[in-house]
Scaffold this motif. Structure first.
Motif, PDB file in Angstrom:
ATOM      1  N   ARG A  65      -9.503   3.073   1.315  1.00 18.66           N
ATOM      2  CA  ARG A  65      -9.047   4.183   0.469  1.00 18.66           C
ATOM      3  C   ARG A  65     -10.017   4.438  -0.682  1.00 18.66           C
ATOM      4  O   ARG A  65     -10.224   5.573  -1.091  1.00 18.66           O
ATOM      5  CB  ARG A  65      -7.675   3.875  -0.123  1.00 18.66           C
ATOM      6  CG  ARG A  65      -6.526   3.943   0.859  1.00 18.66           C
ATOM      7  CD  ARG A  65      -5.222   3.721   0.129  1.00 18.66           C
ATOM      8  NE  ARG A  65      -4.110   3.535   1.055  1.00 18.66           N
ATOM      9  CZ  ARG A  65      -2.881   3.206   0.672  1.00 18.66           C
ATOM     10  NH1 ARG A  65      -2.642   3.036  -0.627  1.00 18.66           N
ATOM     11  NH2 ARG A  65      -1.919   3.052   1.542  1.00 18.66           N
ATOM     12  N   GLN A  66     -10.597   3.347  -1.196  1.00 20.27           N
ATOM     13  CA  GLN A  66     -11.520   3.481  -2.319  1.00 20.27           C
ATOM     14  C   GLN A  66     -12.817   4.184  -1.936  1.00 20.27           C
ATOM     15  O   GLN A  66     -13.617   4.527  -2.807  1.00 20.27           O
ATOM     16  CB  GLN A  66     -11.845   2.094  -2.896  1.00 20.27           C
ATOM     17  CG  GLN A  66     -10.757   1.513  -3.796  1.00 20.27           C
ATOM     18  CD  GLN A  66      -9.585   0.928  -3.017  1.00 20.27           C
ATOM     19  OE1 GLN A  66      -9.549   1.000  -1.793  1.00 20.27           O
ATOM     20  NE2 GLN A  66      -8.625   0.355  -3.727  1.00 20.27           N
ATOM     21  N   LEU A  67     -13.045   4.394  -0.632  1.00 23.11           N
ATOM     22  CA  LEU A  67     -14.268   5.049  -0.176  1.00 23.11           C
ATOM     23  C   LEU A  67     -14.102   6.557  -0.031  1.00 23.11           C
ATOM     24  O   LEU A  67     -15.088   7.267   0.188  1.00 23.11           O
ATOM     25  CB  LEU A  67     -14.707   4.469   1.172  1.00 23.11           C
ATOM     26  CG  LEU A  67     -14.853   2.945   1.285  1.00 23.11           C
ATOM     27  CD1 LEU A  67     -15.329   2.574   2.682  1.00 23.11           C
ATOM     28  CD2 LEU A  67     -15.807   2.409   0.241  1.00 23.11           C
ATOM     29  N   ARG A  68     -12.887   7.043  -0.119  1.00 26.79           N
ATOM     30  CA  ARG A  68     -12.613   8.448   0.214  1.00 26.79           C
ATOM     31  C   ARG A  68     -13.405   9.443  -0.627  1.00 26.79           C
ATOM     32  O   ARG A  68     -13.770  10.506  -0.156  1.00 26.79           O
ATOM     33  CB  ARG A  68     -11.117   8.738   0.068  1.00 26.79           C
ATOM     34  CG  ARG A  68     -10.286   8.157   1.195  1.00 26.79           C
ATOM     35  CD  ARG A  68      -8.815   8.450   1.020  1.00 26.79           C
ATOM     36  NE  ARG A  68      -8.055   8.053   2.188  1.00 26.79           N
ATOM     37  CZ  ARG A  68      -6.743   8.115   2.277  1.00 26.79           C
ATOM     38  NH1 ARG A  68      -6.029   8.547   1.238  1.00 26.79           N
ATOM     39  NH2 ARG A  68      -6.122   7.736   3.366  1.00 26.79           N
ATOM     40  N   GLY A  69     -13.649   9.105  -1.865  1.00 30.31           N
ATOM     41  CA  GLY A  69     -14.291  10.072  -2.747  1.00 30.31           C
ATOM     42  C   GLY A  69     -15.796  10.130  -2.646  1.00 30.31           C
ATOM     43  O   GLY A  69     -16.411  11.081  -3.145  1.00 30.31           O
ATOM     44  N   HIS A  70     -16.446   9.122  -1.935  1.00 28.18           N
ATOM     45  CA  HIS A  70     -17.910   9.111  -1.920  1.00 28.18           C
ATOM     46  C   HIS A  70     -18.544   8.840  -0.556  1.00 28.18           C
ATOM     47  O   HIS A  70     -19.730   9.095  -0.367  1.00 28.18           O
ATOM     48  CB  HIS A  70     -18.449   8.095  -2.942  1.00 28.18           C
ATOM     49  CG  HIS A  70     -17.827   6.731  -2.845  1.00 28.18           C
ATOM     50  ND1 HIS A  70     -18.278   5.764  -1.977  1.00 28.18           N
ATOM     51  CD2 HIS A  70     -16.791   6.170  -3.521  1.00 28.18           C
ATOM     52  CE1 HIS A  70     -17.547   4.662  -2.132  1.00 28.18           C
ATOM     53  NE2 HIS A  70     -16.632   4.894  -3.053  1.00 28.18           N
ATOM     54  N   TRP A 121     -10.533  12.742   2.761  1.00 30.08           N
ATOM     55  CA  TRP A 121     -11.873  12.168   2.674  1.00 30.08           C
ATOM     56  C   TRP A 121     -12.822  13.319   2.308  1.00 30.08           C
ATOM     57  O   TRP A 121     -13.484  13.887   3.164  1.00 30.08           O
ATOM     58  CB  TRP A 121     -12.265  11.521   3.991  1.00 30.08           C
ATOM     59  CG  TRP A 121     -11.434  10.337   4.368  1.00 30.08           C
ATOM     60  CD1 TRP A 121     -10.136  10.342   4.790  1.00 30.08           C
ATOM     61  CD2 TRP A 121     -11.831   8.958   4.331  1.00 30.08           C
ATOM     62  NE1 TRP A 121      -9.702   9.060   5.036  1.00 30.08           N
ATOM     63  CE2 TRP A 121     -10.720   8.190   4.762  1.00 30.08           C
ATOM     64  CE3 TRP A 121     -13.014   8.305   3.999  1.00 30.08           C
ATOM     65  CZ2 TRP A 121     -10.763   6.810   4.869  1.00 30.08           C
ATOM     66  CZ3 TRP A 121     -13.067   6.915   4.094  1.00 30.08           C
ATOM     67  CH2 TRP A 121     -11.956   6.189   4.512  1.00 30.08           C
ATOM     68  N   THR A 122     -12.870  13.637   1.059  1.00 23.76           N
ATOM     69  CA  THR A 122     -13.525  14.876   0.623  1.00 23.76           C
ATOM     70  C   THR A 122     -15.036  14.870   0.802  1.00 23.76           C
ATOM     71  O   THR A 122     -15.652  15.937   0.939  1.00 23.76           O
ATOM     72  CB  THR A 122     -13.203  15.159  -0.849  1.00 23.76           C
ATOM     73  OG1 THR A 122     -13.531  13.998  -1.629  1.00 23.76           O
ATOM     74  CG2 THR A 122     -11.715  15.465  -1.020  1.00 23.76           C
ATOM     75  N   SER A 123     -15.660  13.683   0.807  1.00 20.36           N
ATOM     76  CA  SER A 123     -17.124  13.625   0.902  1.00 20.36           C
ATOM     77  C   SER A 123     -17.628  13.399   2.325  1.00 20.36           C
ATOM     78  O   SER A 123     -18.821  13.536   2.591  1.00 20.36           O
ATOM     79  CB  SER A 123     -17.659  12.505  -0.001  1.00 20.36           C
ATOM     80  OG  SER A 123     -17.373  12.760  -1.357  1.00 20.36           O
ATOM     81  N   LEU A 161      -6.585  13.145  11.332  1.00 18.99           N
ATOM     82  CA  LEU A 161      -7.808  13.958  11.302  1.00 18.99           C
ATOM     83  C   LEU A 161      -7.696  15.118  10.320  1.00 18.99           C
ATOM     84  O   LEU A 161      -8.715  15.675   9.894  1.00 18.99           O
ATOM     85  CB  LEU A 161      -8.127  14.488  12.696  1.00 18.99           C
ATOM     86  CG  LEU A 161      -8.455  13.437  13.765  1.00 18.99           C
ATOM     87  CD1 LEU A 161      -8.704  14.107  15.100  1.00 18.99           C
ATOM     88  CD2 LEU A 161      -9.657  12.617  13.348  1.00 18.99           C
ATOM     89  N   SER A 162      -6.498  15.468   9.955  1.00 21.98           N
ATOM     90  CA  SER A 162      -6.316  16.560   8.994  1.00 21.98           C
ATOM     91  C   SER A 162      -6.862  16.196   7.614  1.00 21.98           C
ATOM     92  O   SER A 162      -6.996  17.078   6.760  1.00 21.98           O
ATOM     93  CB  SER A 162      -4.829  16.918   8.879  1.00 21.98           C
ATOM     94  OG  SER A 162      -4.323  17.347  10.134  1.00 21.98           O
ATOM     95  N   SER A 163      -7.177  14.926   7.418  1.00 26.64           N
ATOM     96  CA  SER A 163      -7.722  14.493   6.127  1.00 26.64           C
ATOM     97  C   SER A 163      -9.244  14.605   6.074  1.00 26.64           C
ATOM     98  O   SER A 163      -9.865  14.085   5.157  1.00 26.64           O
ATOM     99  CB  SER A 163      -7.316  13.039   5.851  1.00 26.64           C
ATOM    100  OG  SER A 163      -7.871  12.164   6.817  1.00 26.64           O
ATOM    101  N   LEU A 164      -9.843  15.305   7.060  1.00 24.58           N
ATOM    102  CA  LEU A 164     -11.302  15.430   7.126  1.00 24.58           C
ATOM    103  C   LEU A 164     -11.742  16.895   7.013  1.00 24.58           C
ATOM    104  O   LEU A 164     -12.400  17.428   7.908  1.00 24.58           O
ATOM    105  CB  LEU A 164     -11.816  14.854   8.453  1.00 24.58           C
ATOM    106  CG  LEU A 164     -11.404  13.423   8.808  1.00 24.58           C
ATOM    107  CD1 LEU A 164     -11.911  13.054  10.188  1.00 24.58           C
ATOM    108  CD2 LEU A 164     -11.920  12.436   7.773  1.00 24.58           C
ATOM    109  N   PRO A 165     -11.405  17.574   5.938  1.00 23.92           N
ATOM    110  CA  PRO A 165     -11.667  19.018   5.862  1.00 23.92           C
ATOM    111  C   PRO A 165     -13.139  19.388   5.822  1.00 23.92           C
ATOM    112  O   PRO A 165     -13.502  20.521   6.167  1.00 23.92           O
ATOM    113  CB  PRO A 165     -10.963  19.424   4.560  1.00 23.92           C
ATOM    114  CG  PRO A 165     -11.021  18.191   3.710  1.00 23.92           C
ATOM    115  CD  PRO A 165     -10.822  17.061   4.685  1.00 23.92           C
TER     116      PRO A 165
END
Length: 476
Positions: A245-250, A274-276, A294-298
């Motif tokens: 989870r801590q990797l989601r932003g980078h 997972w924005t990045s 997969l919806s979390s991979l825009p």
């Protein structure tokens, strides 16, 4: 995995920490005896093979004052005699246990929680025991880590850990112990991990080395990778992965092979995006369906899912709004029903090595520029012709299908593209002069046939109007 707590180890050693010379073999080519050591730290065991010269080297480094050494003397004549070997095994085992007990006593006096690296490496504990693994990594990375990080900034590359190393790091950080242990400063290792941009964790099938530790059973914590941009997992069980989870932003790139059965296990529930993340490769796994995680991979633009067990793509890929490159080769896909409703503006679509027999389901994917459907079950021109209306398609790969066994397959396929046939590269080759002429004649004949059918239809409608009373008397 093995954790040796020196504060609780009884002296003399008992079953909780046991070292035993269990076997031997004679190496004829070298004319020496290789002894097998069984090391046990409950509940794990492993084996190490050492010859007398290895014991001698250990003794030389440990006891620089030879007067304090108590290693059994070397024998050059009769050293392969069975009775001598049996006695020598007992002597070496006693020697090794005495050295270990002495070191444990010294380490306790200094309030150090791990064995000296010299003893740990002799017992291969730097491969299997938490303290020794972390101490060994700290010393090595304290020397080369900063240089490696600087070099990776100039030329991006992955640094590789094993699952047992990552597990040991996570477990060591949870222990209420100082970071400095003897010569090993754990802060060097943590600083390296915090600065790491690209990490590869490569596991293995079955046990770790000669130990009873199962590689896939080890928990891997990546939460310490504060600046990680790329993560690559091979032969690891993602169910054991924590801290992602801590990797989601980078995190920008994620590659996972031989490690998962579903996407949710690594992406998590829909608790955040997972924005990045831009590139995802989940090839060579056992995934059967694409779930809602997969919806979390825009922002992913490239999604690779080769060599899995997919039969369909489900309804969640449409949520990948930035997706342009999709590789689903070597799965078990048969039908392509209404894929225009399941995909966005994909430009590259790879479906090689599936079970597809008709491409009509792709006829409304107007954004496709590059399509690979090689090695499927396309056998007739009608199976391929529906994609002839795709306005952007410029490259098509069909090789390996039954249709390509036809002598004229290129002309019948390219003919489906009508006036665009010269813009399409088929199986790596554009249309040549002869094909262009053949296709031109066929298209002209088709236009003539269509015109003939149009006129015939118009004549038929006129005749029907004339036959009706309203049409005969001009009422309409």
């Amino acid at each position: 995995m093995a954790l040796l707590d020196l504060a609780t180890i009884p002296l003399p050693l008992d079953s909780s920490f046991c070292v035993k010379l269990s076997d031997h073999k004679i190496v004829q080519d070298g004319n020496y005896v290789l002894y097998t050591l069984n090391i046990s730290i409950e509940p794990y065991t492993w084996t190490v093979q050492r010859r007398y010269s290895d014991f001698s080297q250990l003794d030389k480094l440990r006891f620089t004052d030879k007067k304090k050494s108590f290693l059994p003397k070397k024998k050059t004549i009769g050293n392969l005699d069975p009775q001598f070997i049996a006695d020598r095994k007992i002597e070496l085992e006693k020697y090794l246990k005495s050295v270990i007990e002495l070191e444990i006593w010294y380490q306790r006096e200094k309030n150090v929680h791990s064995l000296p690296l010299l003893i740990a490496q002799f017992l291969d504990m730097h491969q299997y025991e938490i303290h020794s693994i972390v101490d060994d990594l700290s010393l090595r990375l304290g020397k080369v880590g900063e240089g490696w990080i600087d070099g990776s900034r100039k030329s991006p590359k992955y640094f590789e850990f094993t699952p047992i190393e990552m597990h040991a790091i996570g477990e060591r950080m949870r222990l209420a112990e100082p970071t400095l242990q003897g010569r090993a400063d754990v802060s060097h290792l943590m600083e390296f991990i915090h600065s790491l941009h690209s990490l590869r964790i490569r596991g293995s099938k079955g046990f770790v080395g000669t130990s009873s530790i199962v590689s896939s059973s080890l928990q891997i914590d990546v939460s310490y990778c504060k600046n990680l941009l790329a993560l690559w997992l091979i032969d690891c069980d993602v169910i054991r992965l924590t801290g992602q989870r801590q990797l989601r932003g980078h995190l920008r790139k994620m590659v996972i092979h031989y490690s998962m059965e579903n996407c949710r296990a690594v992406l998590g529930e829909q608790e955040g995006e997972w924005t990045s993340l831009r590139f995802v490769d989940y090839s060579f796994n056992l995934v059967r369906e694409l779930d809602d995680s997969l919806s979390s991979l825009p922002n992913v633009h490239s999604f690779i899912m080769t060599h899995n067990q997919l039969t369909d793509i489900g309804r969640y890929l449409v949520d990948l709004h930035s997706l342009t490159h999709l590789d689903l080769s070597n799965n078990q896909i048969e039908e392509l029903d209404k894929w225009n409703e399941k995909l966005g503006n994909v430009t590259t679509l790879i479906l090689a090595g599936n079970l597809i027999s008709n491409l009509s389901g792709l006829s409304k994917l107007y954004s496709i520029e590059w399509l690979d459907v090689s090695n499927n079950r396309l056998s007739r021109p009608e199976d391929v012709s529906p994609i002839g209306c795709l306005p952007c398609l410029s490259e098509l790969i069909l090789e390996g299908n039954e249709l390509t066994e036809r002598v004229d397959y290129r002309t019948v396929v390219l003919e489906a593209f009508g006036s665009r046939h010269e813009e399409v590269i088929l199986d790596g080759r554009g249309v040549d002069g002869r094909e262009k002429s053949t296709i031109g004649v066929r298209l002209a004949l088709k236009r003539a046939q269509n015109e003939k059918e149009r006129r015939g239809e118009e004549l038929r409608r006129r005749q029907e109007r004339y036959r009706s009373p309203a049409g005969r008397y001009g009422w309409r």
